[in-house]
Motif scaffolding. Sequence first.
Motif, PDB file in Angstrom:
ATOM      1  N   GLU A  80       0.838  -1.196   0.000  1.00 47.86           N
ATOM      2  CA  GLU A  80       0.000   0.000   0.000  1.00 47.86           C
ATOM      3  C   GLU A  80       0.879   1.256   0.000  1.00 47.86           C
ATOM      4  OE1 GLU A  80      -2.685   0.247   3.295  1.00 47.86           O
ATOM      5  OE2 GLU A  80      -3.912   1.750   2.302  1.00 47.86           O
ATOM      6  N   ALA A  81       1.942   1.213   0.797  1.00 46.36           N
ATOM      7  CA  ALA A  81       2.817   2.391   0.951  1.00 46.36           C
ATOM      8  C   ALA A  81       3.528   2.738  -0.359  1.00 46.36           C
ATOM      9  CB  ALA A  81       3.826   2.147   2.058  1.00 46.36           C
ATOM     10  N   VAL A  82       4.050   1.728  -1.046  1.00 46.16           N
ATOM     11  CA  VAL A  82       4.817   2.030  -2.264  1.00 46.16           C
ATOM     12  C   VAL A  82       3.924   2.503  -3.413  1.00 46.16           C
ATOM     13  CG1 VAL A  82       6.780   0.538  -1.740  1.00 46.16           C
ATOM     14  CG2 VAL A  82       4.838  -0.400  -3.001  1.00 46.16           C
ATOM     15  N   ARG A  83       2.605   2.332  -3.226  1.00 51.00           N
ATOM     16  CA  ARG A  83       1.679   2.842  -4.245  1.00 51.00           C
ATOM     17  C   ARG A  83       1.314   4.311  -4.002  1.00 51.00           C
ATOM     18  NH1 ARG A  83       0.920  -2.437  -4.614  1.00 51.00           N
ATOM     19  NH2 ARG A  83       0.024  -3.304  -6.530  1.00 51.00           N
ATOM     20  N   GLN A  84       1.728   4.845  -2.868  1.00 50.50           N
ATOM     21  CA  GLN A  84       1.328   6.209  -2.537  1.00 50.50           C
ATOM     22  C   GLN A  84       2.158   7.223  -3.311  1.00 50.50           C
ATOM     23  OE1 GLN A  84       0.483   7.079   1.438  1.00 50.50           O
ATOM     24  NE2 GLN A  84      -0.963   5.398   1.537  1.00 50.50           N
ATOM     25  N   ARG A  85       1.473   8.315  -3.678  1.00 51.21           N
ATOM     26  CA  ARG A  85       2.149   9.338  -4.481  1.00 51.21           C
ATOM     27  C   ARG A  85       3.261  10.018  -3.691  1.00 51.21           C
ATOM     28  NH1 ARG A  85      -3.252  11.731  -7.024  1.00 51.21           N
ATOM     29  NH2 ARG A  85      -3.597  10.111  -8.545  1.00 51.21           N
ATOM     30  N   LEU A  86       3.040  10.176  -2.388  1.00 54.20           N
ATOM     31  CA  LEU A  86       4.054  10.852  -1.558  1.00 54.20           C
ATOM     32  C   LEU A  86       5.384  10.101  -1.624  1.00 54.20           C
ATOM     33  CD1 LEU A  86       4.629  13.099   0.613  1.00 54.20           C
ATOM     34  CD2 LEU A  86       4.219  11.326   2.311  1.00 54.20           C
ATOM     35  N   PHE A  87       5.300   8.774  -1.586  1.00 54.98           N
ATOM     36  CA  PHE A  87       6.520   7.962  -1.648  1.00 54.98           C
ATOM     37  C   PHE A  87       7.222   8.178  -2.988  1.00 54.98           C
ATOM     38  CE2 PHE A  87       8.469   3.900  -3.002  1.00 54.98           C
ATOM     39  CZ  PHE A  87       9.498   3.848  -2.075  1.00 54.98           C
ATOM     40  N   SER A  88       6.469   8.071  -4.087  1.00 55.79           N
ATOM     41  CA  SER A  88       7.079   8.234  -5.411  1.00 55.79           C
ATOM     42  C   SER A  88       7.669   9.633  -5.546  1.00 55.79           C
ATOM     43  CB  SER A  88       6.038   8.049  -6.519  1.00 55.79           C
ATOM     44  OG  SER A  88       5.197   6.998  -6.209  1.00 55.79           O
ATOM     45  N   PHE A  89       6.912  10.641  -5.064  1.00 56.29           N
ATOM     46  CA  PHE A  89       7.351  12.028  -5.205  1.00 56.29           C
ATOM     47  C   PHE A  89       8.657  12.264  -4.434  1.00 56.29           C
ATOM     48  CE2 PHE A  89       7.229  16.372  -3.391  1.00 56.29           C
ATOM     49  CZ  PHE A  89       7.365  17.081  -4.572  1.00 56.29           C
ATOM     50  N   LEU A  90       8.671  11.870  -3.156  1.00 59.10           N
ATOM     51  CA  LEU A  90       9.875  12.126  -2.349  1.00 59.10           C
ATOM     52  C   LEU A  90      11.061  11.295  -2.829  1.00 59.10           C
ATOM     53  CD1 LEU A  90       8.449  12.517   1.281  1.00 59.10           C
ATOM     54  CD2 LEU A  90       9.263  14.287  -0.264  1.00 59.10           C
ATOM     55  N   LEU A  91      10.784  10.082  -3.280  1.00 57.37           N
ATOM     56  CA  LEU A  91      11.866   9.229  -3.777  1.00 57.37           C
ATOM     57  C   LEU A  91      12.476   9.824  -5.045  1.00 57.37           C
ATOM     58  CD1 LEU A  91      13.361   6.504  -3.383  1.00 57.37           C
ATOM     59  CD2 LEU A  91      11.711   5.496  -4.932  1.00 57.37           C
ATOM     60  N   LEU A  92      11.620  10.235  -5.974  1.00 56.75           N
ATOM     61  CA  LEU A  92      12.129  10.789  -7.231  1.00 56.75           C
ATOM     62  C   LEU A  92      12.827  12.130  -7.007  1.00 56.75           C
ATOM     63  CD1 LEU A  92       9.221   9.930  -9.684  1.00 56.75           C
ATOM     64  CD2 LEU A  92      11.488   8.873  -9.560  1.00 56.75           C
ATOM     65  N   LEU A  93      12.216  12.971  -6.159  1.00 60.40           N
ATOM     66  CA  LEU A  93      12.823  14.277  -5.881  1.00 60.40           C
ATOM     67  C   LEU A  93      14.170  14.087  -5.167  1.00 60.40           C
ATOM     68  CD1 LEU A  93      12.348  17.347  -6.059  1.00 60.40           C
ATOM     69  CD2 LEU A  93      11.325  17.246  -3.787  1.00 60.40           C
ATOM     70  N   GLY A  94      14.181  13.201  -4.196  1.00 63.58           N
ATOM     71  CA  GLY A  94      15.421  12.933  -3.451  1.00 63.58           C
ATOM     72  C   GLY A  94      16.504  12.399  -4.373  1.00 63.58           C
ATOM     73  N   ALA A  95      16.115  11.436  -5.220  1.00 66.71           N
ATOM     74  CA  ALA A  95      17.094  10.843  -6.142  1.00 66.71           C
ATOM     75  C   ALA A  95      17.601  11.895  -7.126  1.00 66.71           C
ATOM     76  CB  ALA A  95      16.456   9.673  -6.887  1.00 66.71           C
ATOM     77  N   ALA A  96      16.676  12.752  -7.598  1.00 63.18           N
ATOM     78  CA  ALA A  96      17.079  13.793  -8.553  1.00 63.18           C
ATOM     79  C   ALA A  96      18.034  14.780  -7.903  1.00 63.18           C
ATOM     80  CB  ALA A  96      15.842  14.526  -9.074  1.00 63.18           C
TER      81      ALA A  96
END
Lengths: 276, 283
Positions: free
Chosen positions: A17-33
């Motif tokens: 459920e957690a990995v489907r959340q937009r917040l996770f994708s957003f922070l992960l992508l922003l952090g990685a970028a």
Amino acid sequence: MQSMRRIFWIARITFLEAVRQRLFSFLLLLGAALAGSSVAFRFLNFGQGELKFVADFGFGIMFLFGSLLAVVMMAQLLFAELDNRTAMTLLAKPLGRSEFLLGKFLGVWAVMAVFVLLLCAVLGAVLLSRASELAALAEEAGRTAPVVDGGGLVVFAVLQWLRLGVVSAMTLLVSAGARTFLFSVVAGMLAVLGGQLQWLAQDLLAKDDAGVFQRSLAWFATRAVPNLQQFNIGDALVLDPASVPPGAPSAAILSGFLHLTAFVVIACALFRRREI
Amino acid sequence: MTSAVSIRGLTKDFAVGIRGLKLRAVDDLSIEIPRGQVYGLLGPNGCGKSTTLKIVLGLVKPTSGSTSILGDDAASAEARRRTGFLPEAPYFHRFLSGRELVGYCARLSGVREDDIRASVDRALELASMTAAADRPVGTYSKGMLQRIGLAQAVVHDPELIILDEPTAGVDPVGSAAIGRMISAMRSEGRTVVLCSHLLGQVEQVCDRVAIMDRGRLVLEGSVEEVLARRDRHLLEVRGLTPAAEAAAREALERNGALLGEVSHPRRSLEELFRELVTGSKDA
């Protein structure tokens, strides 16, 4: 064995459920970028070594975004179950409340593992790439080439994961007794701030002229609040492992693990009394 | 044999506000629910039905009194292992398929790993959800959500099934299907406790009912017992003319009886709907 199986399944569904959340994708992508482009900000190094700046920048992003993710996700995933009444459906089964809460925590901690792993991989790649460029320049100039210690990066990743586990456990403790999601998030973020400033209590405790009340308060704070600053040895671990005091990583791991366990145990005790 | 559910002297007070004023949700409630029957728990909103169910399921602690399920303390894991529960307006993880959801619930309910597949298939079939089992729960209609909720409640083969408003928001066709599932559970020897506002459906499927008001039990008994008006009788007459009616009235009065009312029998709207809507008769 049955209990472990139930905890595993709660954790698994929480993770999915957690990995489907937009917040996770957003922070992960922003952090990685941001971590990936940290070399571009090296002109802001204020005279520090270039690699040290890149490492500090990446580690800072990891802690900032990771803490935000840990607090919001822990509170949100627990309150979603309570508010949507899925908790009612699940807890009406032969599932202990401690099993439920432990499963939720482990699910979120597993998400933190993915977050730390991916960001460390990006940061490691950036550091190794820039270090090889700097090594070539240093060779031409006859200077000592900088090194990036891969083992140190692994230890750092473990420490970060543990630190985010402690943050998640603090938020779990707050959420287990809180009535609203917002309160849990605010209290969780304040707990992170408290953990970052815990060294103030240590300083106060060390002062001889402090009063009995101040010393008692400081003593309690040093025991109850985890010192999140003790995990800030990332740049030293990765760029200059020799400068890390022997036993510092082990002490941080032990202390972090003890705090994490204590928070989860108290959260379970609180949640057991909660009316669903 | 012990009752399926035994509630004795149950009282629940909730603290309200900062001063901790007490609100009594359930007031000295005692009910014995026999095994193998469909039991209806009725009452207006706020009468304490849901609180009672939560206490029975061990989700809320009572202020005083005791509850047991099939002889075990209601709060024990053993009692919950033998109980299935469908909450009102159930919400499930939208990304799971119906099959995954029921499998997940089976695992949490202690079904052995070797038996999961068979148990899930059986529960899906009982709920008529086999065809849609591999679709994500997020794509289900309200009726399908209720039915998948029913499947997760029975996947571990419980002896007692508690259904809180199982037909809320479901159309008459789906509602009739759920009614038939409840009857099927009774014929398998299970006990079903049903909380519903749809009195017509309760009347059709329940063996016994209890009516609560303001936390107290106001009436309890078999449906036949509580609904029958022993001082009145109903005659169904065909081809009644005014002359025949007058003669019947006179004859009844001569024998000490009084003809109260003459009217046409009505079918229920549900019967009419099921008669008119395609496929409803079989649903």
